[in-house]
Design a protein around this motif. Structure first.
Motif, PDB file in Angstrom:
ATOM      1  N   LEU A 465     -75.649-110.848 -40.856  1.00  0.00           N
ATOM      2  CA  LEU A 465     -76.032-109.453 -40.676  1.00  0.00           C
ATOM      3  C   LEU A 465     -77.555-109.342 -40.660  1.00  0.00           C
ATOM      4  N   THR A 466     -78.107-108.825 -39.563  1.00  0.00           N
ATOM      5  CA  THR A 466     -79.547-108.623 -39.431  1.00  0.00           C
ATOM      6  C   THR A 466     -79.815-107.177 -39.072  1.00  0.00           C
ATOM      7  N   ALA A 467     -80.944-106.661 -39.557  1.00  0.00           N
ATOM      8  CA  ALA A 467     -81.250-105.244 -39.376  1.00  0.00           C
ATOM      9  C   ALA A 467     -81.925-104.956 -38.047  1.00  0.00           C
ATOM     10  N   ALA A 468     -82.555-105.947 -37.434  1.00  0.00           N
ATOM     11  CA  ALA A 468     -83.371-105.693 -36.243  1.00  0.00           C
ATOM     12  C   ALA A 468     -82.598-105.022 -35.112  1.00  0.00           C
ATOM     13  N   PRO A 469     -81.425-105.541 -34.692  1.00  0.00           N
ATOM     14  CA  PRO A 469     -80.720-104.871 -33.593  1.00  0.00           C
ATOM     15  C   PRO A 469     -80.244-103.469 -33.951  1.00  0.00           C
ATOM     16  N   LEU A 470     -79.871-103.256 -35.199  1.00  0.00           N
ATOM     17  CA  LEU A 470     -79.417-101.928 -35.613  1.00  0.00           C
ATOM     18  C   LEU A 470     -80.564-100.931 -35.579  1.00  0.00           C
ATOM     19  N   LEU A 471     -81.732-101.345 -36.076  1.00  0.00           N
ATOM     20  CA  LEU A 471     -82.900-100.461 -36.039  1.00  0.00           C
ATOM     21  C   LEU A 471     -83.337-100.194 -34.603  1.00  0.00           C
ATOM     22  N   GLY A 472     -83.231-101.218 -33.762  1.00  0.00           N
ATOM     23  CA  GLY A 472     -83.584-101.023 -32.363  1.00  0.00           C
ATOM     24  C   GLY A 472     -82.680-100.018 -31.676  1.00  0.00           C
ATOM     25  N   LEU A 473     -81.361-100.129 -31.896  1.00  0.00           N
ATOM     26  CA  LEU A 473     -80.411 -99.183 -31.297  1.00  0.00           C
ATOM     27  C   LEU A 473     -80.636 -97.768 -31.838  1.00  0.00           C
ATOM     28  N   ALA A 474     -80.893 -97.657 -33.143  1.00  0.00           N
ATOM     29  CA  ALA A 474     -81.162 -96.343 -33.720  1.00  0.00           C
ATOM     30  C   ALA A 474     -82.424 -95.728 -33.125  1.00  0.00           C
ATOM     31  N   ALA A 475     -83.453 -96.560 -32.903  1.00  0.00           N
ATOM     32  CA  ALA A 475     -84.696 -96.055 -32.308  1.00  0.00           C
ATOM     33  C   ALA A 475     -84.458 -95.568 -30.882  1.00  0.00           C
ATOM     34  N   VAL A 476     -83.655 -96.298 -30.122  1.00  0.00           N
ATOM     35  CA  VAL A 476     -83.333 -95.872 -28.751  1.00  0.00           C
ATOM     36  C   VAL A 476     -82.586 -94.540 -28.769  1.00  0.00           C
ATOM     37  N   ALA A 477     -81.626 -94.404 -29.693  1.00  0.00           N
ATOM     38  CA  ALA A 477     -80.869 -93.154 -29.776  1.00  0.00           C
ATOM     39  C   ALA A 477     -81.773 -91.985 -30.140  1.00  0.00           C
ATOM     40  N   VAL A 478     -82.674 -92.178 -31.094  1.00  0.00           N
ATOM     41  CA  VAL A 478     -83.595 -91.110 -31.488  1.00  0.00           C
ATOM     42  C   VAL A 478     -84.530 -90.760 -30.336  1.00  0.00           C
ATOM     43  N   PHE A 479     -85.011 -91.765 -29.628  1.00  0.00           N
ATOM     44  CA  PHE A 479     -85.947 -91.530 -28.518  1.00  0.00           C
ATOM     45  C   PHE A 479     -85.287 -90.715 -27.407  1.00  0.00           C
ATOM     46  N   PHE A 480     -84.100 -91.130 -26.971  1.00  0.00           N
ATOM     47  CA  PHE A 480     -83.417 -90.402 -25.901  1.00  0.00           C
ATOM     48  C   PHE A 480     -83.059 -88.977 -26.331  1.00  0.00           C
ATOM     49  N   SER A 481     -82.576 -88.837 -27.564  1.00  0.00           N
ATOM     50  CA  SER A 481     -82.214 -87.499 -28.049  1.00  0.00           C
ATOM     51  C   SER A 481     -83.442 -86.596 -28.123  1.00  0.00           C
ATOM     52  N   SER A 482     -84.563 -87.143 -28.579  1.00  0.00           N
ATOM     53  CA  SER A 482     -85.789 -86.348 -28.693  1.00  0.00           C
ATOM     54  C   SER A 482     -86.278 -85.893 -27.325  1.00  0.00           C
ATOM     55  N   LEU A 483     -86.205 -86.779 -26.334  1.00  0.00           N
ATOM     56  CA  LEU A 483     -86.608 -86.390 -24.977  1.00  0.00           C
ATOM     57  C   LEU A 483     -85.718 -85.273 -24.442  1.00  0.00           C
ATOM     58  N   GLY A 484     -84.410 -85.418 -24.663  1.00  0.00           N
ATOM     59  CA  GLY A 484     -83.489 -84.389 -24.184  1.00  0.00           C
ATOM     60  C   GLY A 484     -83.721 -83.052 -24.858  1.00  0.00           C
ATOM     61  N   MET A 485     -83.927 -83.042 -26.164  1.00  0.00           N
ATOM     62  CA  MET A 485     -84.158 -81.789 -26.884  1.00  0.00           C
ATOM     63  C   MET A 485     -85.499 -81.174 -26.512  1.00  0.00           C
ATOM     64  N   ALA A 486     -86.511 -82.024 -26.284  1.00  0.00           N
ATOM     65  CA  ALA A 486     -87.821 -81.496 -25.875  1.00  0.00           C
ATOM     66  C   ALA A 486     -87.724 -80.791 -24.528  1.00  0.00           C
ATOM     67  N   ARG A 487     -86.954 -81.368 -23.619  1.00  0.00           N
ATOM     68  CA  ARG A 487     -86.783 -80.727 -22.309  1.00  0.00           C
ATOM     69  C   ARG A 487     -85.932 -79.473 -22.420  1.00  0.00           C
ATOM     70  N   LEU A 488     -84.893 -79.504 -23.256  1.00  0.00           N
ATOM     71  CA  LEU A 488     -84.043 -78.342 -23.457  1.00  0.00           C
ATOM     72  C   LEU A 488     -84.840 -77.174 -24.041  1.00  0.00           C
ATOM     73  N   ARG A 489     -85.831 -77.473 -24.817  1.00  0.00           N
ATOM     74  CA  ARG A 489     -86.622 -76.425 -25.471  1.00  0.00           C
ATOM     75  C   ARG A 489     -87.430 -75.597 -24.487  1.00  0.00           C
ATOM     76  N   VAL A 490     -87.849 -76.198 -23.379  1.00  0.00           N
ATOM     77  CA  VAL A 490     -88.791 -75.513 -22.460  1.00  0.00           C
ATOM     78  C   VAL A 490     -88.152 -75.088 -21.149  1.00  0.00           C
ATOM     79  N   ARG A 491     -87.002 -75.667 -20.770  1.00  0.00           N
ATOM     80  CA  ARG A 491     -86.438 -75.311 -19.459  1.00  0.00           C
ATOM     81  C   ARG A 491     -85.650 -74.011 -19.525  1.00  0.00           C
ATOM     82  N   ASP A 492     -85.408 -73.440 -18.350  1.00  0.00           N
ATOM     83  CA  ASP A 492     -84.621 -72.213 -18.280  1.00  0.00           C
ATOM     84  C   ASP A 492     -83.145 -72.530 -18.559  1.00  0.00           C
ATOM     85  N   LEU A 493     -82.487 -71.664 -19.307  1.00  0.00           N
ATOM     86  CA  LEU A 493     -81.059 -71.831 -19.521  1.00  0.00           C
ATOM     87  C   LEU A 493     -80.304 -71.537 -18.234  1.00  0.00           C
ATOM     88  N   GLY A 494     -79.289 -72.343 -17.959  1.00  0.00           N
ATOM     89  CA  GLY A 494     -78.498 -72.116 -16.754  1.00  0.00           C
ATOM     90  C   GLY A 494     -79.092 -72.747 -15.518  1.00  0.00           C
TER      91      GLY A 494
END
Length: 494
Positions: A465-494
């Protein structure tokens, strides 16, 4: 009405049909290249027939021939995909349309109450028949009929589920949960050697039909009975409501709202994963001995899964499969944001003191907590107190959340295509590495690079069991989610 649905679904349904037929065609071509002679096919059949771990996932090998090996490799996948296509098609044009209010507008025209259900069933069953025809042209008439049968049965199952509840998410949970349950029954039957249990699974009926032609009567009768039940329930219930009445919600803040929205389906998911873990883990617990790595096929099998101990190897394969399935839950939670946006519910909600970030963040919190709860339930049930199995189950969570993060990114950046992108990514994660890529001539190691599950340490099969791949996957998930939420915050609904 049927022409209208065909026009609406010409891209989505066409993609489903092309996917199923294309997968069968590519595997047929792959195995034809791998086994050019009957002796080569017979040798491979002897290797796989003695591997109960593979048999549990694919079903029994019906014949030691090239055709039998093709059916063994891709048959179960084609059965499940056809059933899933039928479920999604029926519910999209029945319960989802009724919940959104669009069907009420159609009913204001000279349209009978049964027309939407009849046209949706006709579309789903017709698509299943078309898939069967294409598969029959590739692999023979018997294979084509075996692929068609689950589509007919689960189209009728979805028709019944659409009448039971007024929420499309709950209807999806009922129909897809039954699909998963029946797959688990078939898995346990083939893995344990109790082959009579396949009679309790529509998936098992298709496997039985590959051996005995008269078994086709069973899914046809089941389809007819379920269709009659669906129409009778449709005529008896109130329009817009389900047979099972919905309970009124309670007032609450932004944290409790996403929980109430997803509560029913999350409880269903957790229960289903606990049952799946208990069933599949029980099969694995009964397997003893080591996998013979003498042949080239078994050597490749051990290289991909990392152990010669049969029970541990099967448990790791089960955890990977459950993790890939669990990745669908965060996708569905995120797509609910888009559904609320299209229906106008989000605009009403955001007219209050709730901000967009709190709205989206509440749903993401449910996605993370729900995925964790599902894999915990599966690990506890499969391991029966074994912390190694629980650890293996929890390792799947970061990889599953990466798929949900891609859905969040799509919902923020490309909202119109969010559903298509999310489901394509989910299917690619589950199918490209093991089926589509190798059938196109891409090696397993290269094809699996597209799947986040490929990077997990195989703790049940010898790796540390090593932490590196788990931390890497978690970082990717946080990065993609943050980009999506940042765009959702400023774009028009609909």
């Amino acid at each position: 009405m049927l022409r209208f649905l065909l026009r609406r679904d010409r891209v989505v349904l066409g993609s489903w049909i092309a996917l199923i037929a294309g997968v069968v065609l590519s595997v047929t071509a792959q195995y034809s290249r791998m086994f050019p002679t009957a002796e080569a096919a017979l040798s491979f059949a002897r290797d796989v027939a003695g591997n109960t771990a593979l048999t549990a996932f694919t079903g029994q090998l019906t014949a030691p021939t090239l055709q039998g090996l093709i059916l063994w490799k891709i048959g179960d996948v084609a059965f499940i995909l056809t059933a899933l296509m039928a479920i999604l098609t029926v519910l999209r044009h029945t319960r989802a349309e009724e919940e959104s209010g669009r069907q009420e507008l159609l009913r204001s025209t000279p349209l009978s109450r049964c027309a939407p259900l009849a046209s949706a069933l006709g579309l789903a069953m017709g698509a299943s028949l078309l898939v069967g025809v294409l598969v029959a042209m590739i692999g023979g008439l018997r294979f084509g009929l075996a692929v068609t049968a689950p589509g007919l049965v689960f189209a009728a199952v979805a028709g019944v589920a659409a009448q039971l509840t007024e929420r499309s998410s709950t209807a999806h949970l009922i129909a897809c949960g039954l699909l998963g349950l029946t797959y688990g029954v078939r898995f346990a039957a083939d893995g344990s050697g109790l082959l009579w249990a396949r009679w309790f699974s529509p998936n098992g009926w298709s496997h039985l039909f590959l051996v005995s032609s008269w078994v086709l009567v069973v899914p046809l009768v089941a389809t007819a009975l379920l269709t009659v039940v669906a129409f009778r329930l449709n005529l008896r219930r109130d329009f817009g409501a389900g047979v099972v009445p919905a309970r009124p919600g309670r007032t609450g803040g932004d944290v409790s709202l996403p929980w109430r929205v997803h509560r029913t389906q999350l409880i269903g998911w957790v229960t289903a994963f606990a049952l799946a873990g208990a069933t599949m883990g029980g099969v694995a617990a009964g397997m003893r001995g080591a996998v013979d790595g003498g042949s080239a096929v078994m050597s490749e099998f051990l290289r991909r899964y990392g152990s010669g101990e049969l029970g541990d190897t099967l448990l790791w394969m089960i955890m990977i499969s459950l993790g890939g399935t669990a990745a669908l839950f965060p996708v569905l939670v995120v797509l609910r944001l888009r559904a609320d946006e299209v229906s106008g519910r989000a605009e009403l909600l955001l007219s209050t003191a709730m901000s967009r970030m709190r709205w989206a963040g509440g749903h993401l919190l449910v996605a993370v907590a729900g995925t964790l709860a599902m894999m915990t339930a599966a690990g506890l049930a499969a391991g029966r107190g074994d912390l190694r199995v629980l650890t293996a189950a929890l390792l799947q969570v970061p990889a599953a959340l990466v798929v949900g993060a891609v859905a969040m990114l799509a919902a923020g950046v490309a909202p119109r295509a969010a559903a298509a992108i999310s489901f394509v990514v989910w299917l690619a994660v589950n199918m490209f590495g093991e089926i589509v890529g190798p059938s196109l001539g891409i090696g397993y190691d290269v094809a699996n690079l597209v799947s986040p599950f490929h990077y997990l340490p195989r703790v049940l099969t010898g790796e540390q069991l090593t932490a590196a791949p788990l931390l890497g996957l978690a970082a990717v998930a946080v990065f993609f989610s943050s980009l999506g939420m940042a765009r959702l915050r400023v774009r028009d609904l609909g």
